[in-house]
Write a protein that holds these residues in place. Sequence first.
Motif, mmCIF file in Angstrom:
data_model
loop_
_atom_site.group_PDB
_atom_site.id
_atom_site.type_symbol
_atom_site.label_atom_id
_atom_site.label_comp_id
_atom_site.label_asym_id
_atom_site.label_seq_id
_atom_site.Cartn_x
_atom_site.Cartn_y
_atom_site.Cartn_z
ATOM 1 N N ILE A 400 0.990 -1.133 0.416
ATOM 2 C CA ILE A 400 -0.038 0.177 -0.476
ATOM 3 C C ILE A 400 0.271 1.525 0.153
ATOM 4 O O ILE A 400 0.437 1.876 -0.233
ATOM 5 C CB ILE A 400 -0.713 0.246 1.077
ATOM 6 N N VAL A 401 2.082 1.706 0.554
ATOM 7 C CA VAL A 401 2.358 2.254 0.586
ATOM 8 C C VAL A 401 3.170 2.999 0.034
ATOM 9 O O VAL A 401 2.965 4.057 -1.013
ATOM 10 C CB VAL A 401 3.142 2.031 2.212
ATOM 11 N N VAL A 402 3.855 1.201 -0.886
ATOM 12 C CA VAL A 402 4.283 1.999 -2.516
ATOM 13 C C VAL A 402 4.001 2.400 -3.403
ATOM 14 O O VAL A 402 3.761 3.464 -4.530
ATOM 15 C CB VAL A 402 5.683 -0.028 -2.811
ATOM 16 N N ALA A 403 1.837 1.981 -3.146
ATOM 17 C CA ALA A 403 1.578 2.127 -4.004
ATOM 18 C C ALA A 403 0.637 3.529 -4.351
ATOM 19 O O ALA A 403 0.895 4.622 -5.111
ATOM 20 C CB ALA A 403 0.462 1.531 -4.346
ATOM 21 N N VAL A 404 0.769 4.304 -3.448
ATOM 22 C CA VAL A 404 0.452 5.581 -2.528
ATOM 23 C C VAL A 404 1.354 6.300 -2.860
ATOM 24 O O VAL A 404 1.318 7.348 -3.896
ATOM 25 C CB VAL A 404 -0.100 5.688 -1.054
#
Length: 529
Positions: A400-404
């Motif tokens: 999630i952090v990478v995608a955001v």
Amino acid sequence: MNKTPKAGLVVAVFILAFVGSALGALLLHAPSLNISYILSDPYYRHVTAFSFYQASLSTFISVGLAVPVAHALSRREFKGKSLLLKLFSMTLVLPVLVGVFGLLALYGNSGLLSQVFNWLGSELPFSIYGLNGILLAHVFFNLPYASRLLLQSLEGIPLEQHKLCAHLGMSHWYKFRWVEWPRLRQQLPHVSALVFMLCFTSFATVMALGGGPKSTTIELAIYQAIKFDFDLQAGAILALWQMLLCGVLAMSMQKLARPLTTAVNSSDYTAALIRDDRKARLWDGSWIGLSIFLVLPPLAMVVFSGVNRQTIDVVTDARFWAALGASLKVAALAASIALSAGVAVLWSSRMLRLKEQPGQADKVELIGTIILVTPGLVISTGLFLLLRSVTDVFSLALVIVVAVNALMALPYVIKTLSQPMLQLGQQYHLLCASLGVRGWYRLRLIEWRALRKPFAHAFAISFMLSMGDLSAIALFGSQDFRTLPLYLYQLLGSYQMEAAAVVSLCLLLFNVGCFALIEKLFTRSRKAL
């Protein structure tokens, strides 16, 4: 004519689905979409009013000071000017908490200035926490950036106009009034709107220096509602309110932006500086000195404070290396995804422009910059609400952090590569079509060789933004998964200032070092061709 590549359209659809899913979760959890629900709550009204108030003050001070600073820099040449301008350009992507720590080390309750006042038998006349600290931090980050943008506008004035002013014997004031100010006035709405947007959506700065409920912005209220109170409905309605306000601000900024006519200016600008005297030199030197005084001391404090008795303990701590590894992993993956997605989007939009379909091309690129309307914390909140009923959210924290972060970096990639890719396409698309060079072969043989430097810059900017981001990791971080910015925030929150100083210096060095390394690797590879 080549067919429109589908990769960019696929990326655009994926972005819409990704953001739409997050917003759908917010809509399901929001108690009401009625604006009166926000306006009837005193706390929501206060948070909204303070968000506008601090952003307006920050913009007024930052841009107001940037005008004379940019004007002075445009008229003076001195040793170290190029280095100072590079430093000004880097403040936008400097890890926020590194700058915040530098300000705390200088202006904080136990900072250098406080120690000086105590030695003189008095107290520091202000507190850095609350509105004072927020304004100080926003000026630190945005004054150099605004000055750089306004300086570019002044540098676009043709040299012939400078010569005409000299021929007519214009004084400095009349030259500024009739030649330079119209150029600045044309750019000021765009710069002011951009700085206002950055201050309005500021998260890490307000979280570190806010100083309590009186100094809370909408974005920080979302984080507090989800992370501490676990009030999902309040987080959802605040996130939607934030998105609505950001959408209105983004559209207003688009209307205020005016394209500037470009002009090729001569580097021999100082020759056109007429009627120079001691007063003019003192005036310009004062403004340049003020900008240096605001920007350099906090960074110097980061360097000087970073070597202390806790240095060995911090760099040998397993938590530091785990946080560093997580930061590098997040930054590398997010930057790679952002660069790949940006190239795909621009490849499709470029082909649409070459087919004389600019409206469709604008829509594709607009989807890629949708994060400007929906801040990262809003997307993170929606994803948290969407996934919490399906799986353990924290087990997917890295994804999630990478995608955001990739989504947050995508507008910078598109901004950096849009014009170079379009110009290259206009120059070579007929030749490539006649030779049958397309797809991967065209990317490797034409695009990569010609646009290596813009690619490197886009990747480096994305890497630095992801390396220093706190908004996404603040919601999904835990003891098992945290990046260096989150680790630094935790140290600052527990008042471990010496350990925080070491981490701040390491984060600064890693960002600058990685930026230089990326540029060097791309340059070396180009020379090897």
